[in-house]
Design a protein around this motif. Structure first.
Motif: not given
Length: 151
Positions: A73-74, A77-81, A84
């Motif tokens: 997901r990182l 999408f560049g997001r570690d949530d 995602y």
């Protein structure tokens, strides 16, 4: 085919990086919080990442070095949530254009399965191989195509 034979073929016909050291593997496992399975450990002791068929940066199959492996997901999408994607999916193979092959490192697996992570449909994924060894065998036999997309 045994992983040793696959790694020999990789070294003979493709573009492997130098091997990771046991200390690099231990540092990686400490950073990510999970252990490499037997196939991945053998691969990284043989080479710390590799490009298949073409040398970087043109390689469609670029198996990431340990330092570049991160949650899918990182990578996508560049997001570690959690919104995602699953925290157990890690980007393992860069297929270009923000498309990845990801590995699921859920503790229930003794050999981690691999999935297609198409950036337009992620976090939905489709299993393409039951293990890294199976993935590598099919990738080496693919002629550089994404074997799971063939008819």
């Amino acid at each position: 085919m045994p992983i040793d034979a696959l790694l020999a073929a990789l070294s003979q016909h493709h573009f492997p990086n130098p091997p990771a050291t046991p200390a690099q593997i231990a540092a990686f496992e400490s950073r990510v919080g999970w252990k490499l399975d037997a196939d991945l450990r053998a691969f990284y002791l043989h080479c710390d990442g590799a490009a298949l068929f073409e040398s970087p940066p043109d390689a469609n199959y670029r198996i990431l070095p340990l330092a570049e492996i991160r949650r899918a997901r990182l990578a996508v999408f560049g997001r570690d949530d959690d919104a995602y994607g699953s925290p157990s999916l890690y980007a393992l193979v860069d297929m270009q254009d923000t498309n990845y092959v990801v590995v699921d490192v859920e503790p229930k697996f003794t050999r981690y399965p691999l999935f297609d992570a198409f950036h337009e449909t992620f976090p939905a994924v489709e299993q393409i191989a039951p293990s890294f060894g199976d993935f590598l065998m099919r990738a080496l036999d693919s002629g550089g195509r994404s074997f799971w997309l063939e008819e």
